[in-house]
Design an enzyme around this catalytic site. Structure first.
Site, mmCIF file in Angstrom:
data_model
loop_
_atom_site.group_PDB
_atom_site.id
_atom_site.type_symbol
_atom_site.label_atom_id
_atom_site.label_comp_id
_atom_site.label_asym_id
_atom_site.label_seq_id
_atom_site.Cartn_x
_atom_site.Cartn_y
_atom_site.Cartn_z
ATOM 1 N N LYS A 1 0.844 -1.207 0.000
ATOM 2 C CA LYS A 1 0.000 0.000 0.000
ATOM 3 C C LYS A 1 0.872 1.248 0.000
ATOM 4 C CE LYS A 1 -3.623 -2.657 2.150
ATOM 5 N NZ LYS A 1 -4.256 -3.148 3.363
ATOM 6 N N GLN B 1 -5.650 -2.034 9.452
ATOM 7 C CA GLN B 1 -5.159 -3.283 8.873
ATOM 8 C C GLN B 1 -5.626 -4.470 9.716
ATOM 9 O OE1 GLN B 1 -3.284 -3.440 5.898
ATOM 10 N NE2 GLN B 1 -3.647 -5.640 6.061
ATOM 11 N N ASP C 1 -11.741 1.127 3.263
ATOM 12 C CA ASP C 1 -11.904 -0.326 3.215
ATOM 13 C C ASP C 1 -13.381 -0.730 3.189
ATOM 14 O OD1 ASP C 1 -9.729 -1.905 2.849
ATOM 15 O OD2 ASP C 1 -9.220 -2.139 4.960
#
Ligand code: NAP
Length: 274
Positions: free
Chosen positions: A46, A89, A112
Site C-alpha cells: 500500500k 489493517q 476499506d
C-alpha cells in the site's frame, strides 16, 4: 482458457488515477496493531502504491497490548484532520472490539468499506465505499467483459471482508449468487452448477478439477504461503485448461485489491468534497 491478468489491469487503473491525483495532496493513514508478518507485507504494498501515485502515506504502528481507547482517540483525530482515507489493517488482536473500532472511522474516510454505514449502502445498492478485494474482483470481470447478468455464481467463503460484500456486489449486477461456507453440504453440487466460481477460503488447492464445470470462470481470492511460495485456493495447474477464464495467484486478485484501494481513496476525496 484466458488468464485474467490482475497486474496488467492494476497498472492501467493506476496510470489513469495518477493524473487525477496530481496536485490533490491526498493522505492515506494505515493503522497497524501488532506484528503480523503478512500484514506488514500488505502495508508495504500500500505504501509503494501511495508513493507511486503521490499520495501521502502515514503508518501508525501500535504494540499488541494497546488499549482500545488509544486507537479510538487516534481515529477521532484522523476523522477531523486533512486525512483522506483511514484504514485499519486486519486482523487485529482479539482483546480489541474490531467492529467498534471500525465504526469509529468516518464513513466518508472508510476506504476499506467496512463501517456499518458503508455495509448498509452496499446492501441497499446505494453509493458508498466498497471493500477493496471484492471491488477488485468486480473490476477485473468487467475489464474482460465477463457479464454477470443472469449468471449463476458460487462464492466459497462468507467473510465480512470478501464473501459477503462480493455476494452483494454480484447480486446488484443481477447474478444469481450462492454463498457457501464451512457448513455447506455437498459443495461440489453447487460449484459444478456454476458459471462463475469464486474461492475465498484460505486453503491451498481447495478447489479441484472435479468441482468445476467446463468453461466456468474461476476466480481465486486465496492467499496462503506454502514452502515460502504464495499460492491460492484453486488447483490452478489442473483447472486452467478446463476453465474459460482464470485468475492466477499471484498476479490475479491481489493486484486488483491495491488498484481498488487507490480508486477508493479518490472516491473518498470526491465524497468529502461534494
Ligand atoms: P476467512 O475470514 O478466514 O474466511 C474463510 C471462509 O472460508 C469462511 O467463510 C469459512 O466458512 C470458509 N471455509 C473454510 N473452510 C471451508 C470449507 N471446508 N468449505 C467451505 N467453506 C469453508 O478468510 P477471508 O478473510 O475471507 O480470506 C479468504 C482468503 O482470501 C485468505 O486466503 C486470504 O488470505 C485471502 N485474501 C486475499 C486478498 C487479496 O487481496 N487477494 C484479500 C483478502 C483476503 P465459515 O464462515 O463457516 O467459517
Amino acid at each position: 482458457m484466458e488468464i485474467l491478468d490482475g497486474k496488467k489491469v492494476r497498472e492501467e487503473i493506476l496510470e489513469e488515477l495518477k493524473a487525477k491525483f496530481k496536485n490533490l495532496n491526498l493522505t492515506l493513514a494505515v493503522i497497524q496493531i501488532g506484528e503480523d508478518a503478512a500484514s506488514s507485507i500488505y502495508i508495504g504494498q500500500k505504501e509503494k502504491m501511495c508513493n507511486n501515485l503521490g499520495i501521502n502515506f502515514k503508518h501508525y504502528n501500535f504494540e499488541n497490548d494497546v488499549k482500545e481507547e488509544e486507537i479510538i482517540d487516534l481515529i477521532n483525530k484522523l476523522n477531523n484532520d486533512e486525512t483522506t482515507g483511514i484504514l485499519l489493517q486486519l486482523p487485529i488482536p482479539k482483546h480489541l472490539n474490531e467492529q467498534r473500532i471500525l465504526n469509529t472511522i468516518d464513513y466518508k474516510k472508510d476506504v476499506d468499506g467496512l463501517t456499518n454505514a458503508n455495509v448498509a449502502n452496499l446492501v441497499l445498492n446505494e453509493n458508498g465505499l466498497v471493500p477493496c478485494t471484492p471491488k477488485g474482483v468486480m473490476t477485473i470481470l468487467k475489464h474482460y467483459n465477463i457479464d454477470l447478468n443472469s449468471k449463476k455464481v458460487v462464492i466459497i467463503g462468507r467473510s465480512n471482508l470478501v464473501g459477503k460484500p462480493l455476494f452483494n456486489l454480484m447480486l446488484n449486477e443481477n447474478a444469481t449468487v450462492t454463498l457457501c461456507h464451512s457448513k455447506t453440504k455437498n459443495l461440489k453440487e453447487h460449484t459444478l452448477n456454476a458459471d462463475i466460481v469464486v474461492a475465498a477460503v484460505g486453503k491451498p488447492k481447495f478447489v479441484t478439477e472435479d468441482m468445476i464445470s467446463d468453461d466456468a470462470v474461476v476466480i481465486d481470492v486465496g492467499i496462503s504461503r506454502v514452502d515460502g511460495k504464495v499460492v491460492g485456493d484453486v488447483d490452478y495447474d489442473n483447472i486452467k485448461d478446463k476453465a474459460s477464464y482464470i485468475t492466477p495467484v499471484p498476479g490475479g486478485v491481489g493486484p486488483m485489491t491495491i488498484a481498488s484501494l487507490a480508486e477508493n481513496i479518490y472516491e473518498a476525496y470526491l465524497i468529502q468534497n461534494k
